[in-house]
Write a protein that holds these residues in place. Structure first.
Motif, short mmCIF file in Angstrom:
data_model
loop_
_atom_site.label_atom_id
_atom_site.label_comp_id
_atom_site.label_asym_id
_atom_site.label_seq_id
_atom_site.Cartn_x
_atom_site.Cartn_y
_atom_site.Cartn_z
N LEU A 72 0.85 -1.18 0.00
CA LEU A 72 0.00 0.00 0.00
C LEU A 72 0.88 1.23 0.00
N PHE A 73 0.33 2.34 -0.48
CA PHE A 73 1.05 3.61 -0.53
C PHE A 73 0.14 4.71 0.02
N THR A 74 0.70 5.58 0.85
CA THR A 74 -0.11 6.65 1.44
C THR A 74 0.76 7.86 1.75
N SER A 75 0.11 9.01 1.82
CA SER A 75 0.80 10.25 2.20
C SER A 75 0.84 10.43 3.71
N ALA A 76 0.22 9.50 4.46
CA ALA A 76 0.23 9.59 5.92
C ALA A 76 1.60 9.19 6.47
N PRO A 77 2.22 10.03 7.28
CA PRO A 77 3.52 9.67 7.87
C PRO A 77 3.40 8.47 8.80
N THR A 78 4.49 7.77 9.00
CA THR A 78 4.47 6.59 9.87
C THR A 78 4.14 6.94 11.32
N ASP A 79 4.42 8.19 11.72
CA ASP A 79 4.16 8.60 13.09
C ASP A 79 2.86 9.41 13.24
N SER A 80 2.03 9.41 12.20
CA SER A 80 0.75 10.12 12.28
C SER A 80 -0.21 9.35 13.20
N PRO A 81 -1.17 10.03 13.83
CA PRO A 81 -2.10 9.36 14.75
C PRO A 81 -2.86 8.21 14.10
N ILE A 82 -3.33 8.38 12.85
CA ILE A 82 -4.12 7.33 12.22
C ILE A 82 -3.26 6.11 11.90
N MET A 83 -2.00 6.32 11.51
CA MET A 83 -1.11 5.19 11.25
C MET A 83 -0.83 4.41 12.53
N LYS A 84 -0.64 5.14 13.62
CA LYS A 84 -0.40 4.48 14.91
C LYS A 84 -1.62 3.66 15.32
N LYS A 85 -2.82 4.19 15.10
CA LYS A 85 -4.04 3.48 15.47
C LYS A 85 -4.23 2.24 14.60
N ILE A 86 -3.91 2.35 13.31
CA ILE A 86 -4.05 1.20 12.41
C ILE A 86 -3.09 0.09 12.82
N MET A 87 -1.84 0.43 13.09
CA MET A 87 -0.85 -0.58 13.48
C MET A 87 -1.23 -1.19 14.83
N GLN A 88 -1.76 -0.36 15.73
CA GLN A 88 -2.19 -0.87 17.03
C GLN A 88 -3.36 -1.83 16.88
N SER A 89 -4.28 -1.50 15.99
CA SER A 89 -5.44 -2.36 15.75
C SER A 89 -5.03 -3.68 15.11
N LEU A 90 -4.04 -3.64 14.23
CA LEU A 90 -3.58 -4.87 13.56
C LEU A 90 -2.91 -5.82 14.52
N ARG A 91 -2.15 -5.29 15.45
CA ARG A 91 -1.34 -6.16 16.29
C ARG A 91 -2.10 -6.72 17.49
N LYS A 92 -3.37 -6.40 17.65
CA LYS A 92 -4.15 -6.94 18.76
C LYS A 92 -4.48 -8.40 18.50
N ASP A 93 -4.08 -9.27 19.42
CA ASP A 93 -4.40 -10.70 19.31
C ASP A 93 -5.69 -11.00 20.03
#
Length: 291
Positions: free
Chosen positions: A270-291
């Motif tokens: 995927l490609f996006t203009s959102a920085p890796t440290d943006s709030p939405i990117m942090k929330k997405i990564m946090q949501s993905l890693r929940k077991d």
């Protein structure tokens, strides 16, 4: 359990599977939508909840002369005592929770209960023992020398002057992807389907926050949402070497190789203009890693 490694402009997340990406992004999107709906309802003007005219349509009060089901009356000459005793109420559908909101409230109440917490804890322990983390999700800054080439893939995105983050989702496969067989094709088709579903959910979340986002269809190498161009990006593209992968030339064909899983790998990006440290990117990564 999933784990996350954070470096400079690079976030790595290990999760169970491509299917988990799809399901978790749908849940995350549903949760954000319910939160947005609740916020709108909280700031809504109470006067907007009033029905314009209680005499309009099917929401008008029942006729006291016909209190029984089917609008049947007991007497055509005089009002029924039963009908006179029935209070008249106007129904305001705008104040009633929707079916989805009811489900969300019920699930939240259950998960907050002791029984719900016990079930979740037991499920997490079981998942960590039985389901290995076989998908690597990496979000990192795109090298500046690759931006021009990616701009050909996504003509709508201003990738030269804006930030560009590349998200790679690499799944460990059961089959060796360096060869072909019916089982290889079946597994690839299944992973492609899960990737497209999850990638579209991620892009929708990023776009809702005002960022540009798109992804590459692994089956065609073309941008999924952008206008058609002749530019392609297959998983054996040499540019993937800049993102930690190796491209092996077998003579008759090329194959992608992952540092840990070798040629037992399926890749989507995927490609996006959102920085890796943006709030939405942090929330997405946090949501993905929940077991």
């Amino acid at each position: 359990m999933a784990k996350v490694l954070v470096g400079s402009s690079r976030v790595v997340c290990y999760i169970p599977s491509m299917r988990a990406v799809s399901s978790r992004m749908r849940l995350f999107a549903s949760y954000r939508q319910s939160q947005h709906t609740a916020a709108l309802e909280q700031h809504r003007d109470p006067r907007d909840r009033e029905w314009p005219d209680i005499k309009l349509g099917l929401l008008s009060p029942p006729d006291r002369r016909f209190p029984m089901p089917g609008n049947i009356g007991l007497s055509a000459s005089a009002p029924s005592p039963l009908a006179a005793a029935i209070p008249v109420h106007s129904l305001d559908i705008t104040t009633l929770p929707t079916r989805h909101e009811k489900q969300v409230m019920i699930m939240e109440q259950f998960f907050e209960s002791e029984e719900g917490k016990a079930i979740i804890e037991k499920s997490e322990q079981s998942s960590s023992k039985k389901i290995p983390n076989v998908l690597e999700c990496v979000a990192q800054d795109c090298p500046s020398k690759l931006r021009k080439g990616f701009m050909e893939l996504f003509p709508e995105g201003d990738l030269i002057d804006d930030n560009l983050t590349v998200i790679t989702l690499c799944q460990k496969t059961k089959n060796d992807m360096s060869g072909w067989s019916p089982s290889v094709e079946e597994e690839r088709d299944e992973l492609t389907s899960y990737f497209i579903t999850g990638a579209q959910e991620i892009c929708d979340l990023l776009k809702a926050e005002g960022y540009w986002a798109d992804f590459v269809d692994p089956s065609s190498g073309l941008a999924y949402n952008a206008s058609h161009t002749n530019a392609t990006l297959f998983e054996t593209d040499e540019r993937y070497k800049h993102f930690g992968f190796e491209i092996i030339d077998l003579g008759c064909c090329k194959v992608l190789s992952h540092p840990l899983w070798g040629t037992h790998a399926f890749l989507g990006s995927l490609f996006t203009s959102a920085p890796t440290d943006s709030p939405i990117m942090k929330k997405i990564m946090q949501s993905l890693r929940k077991d």
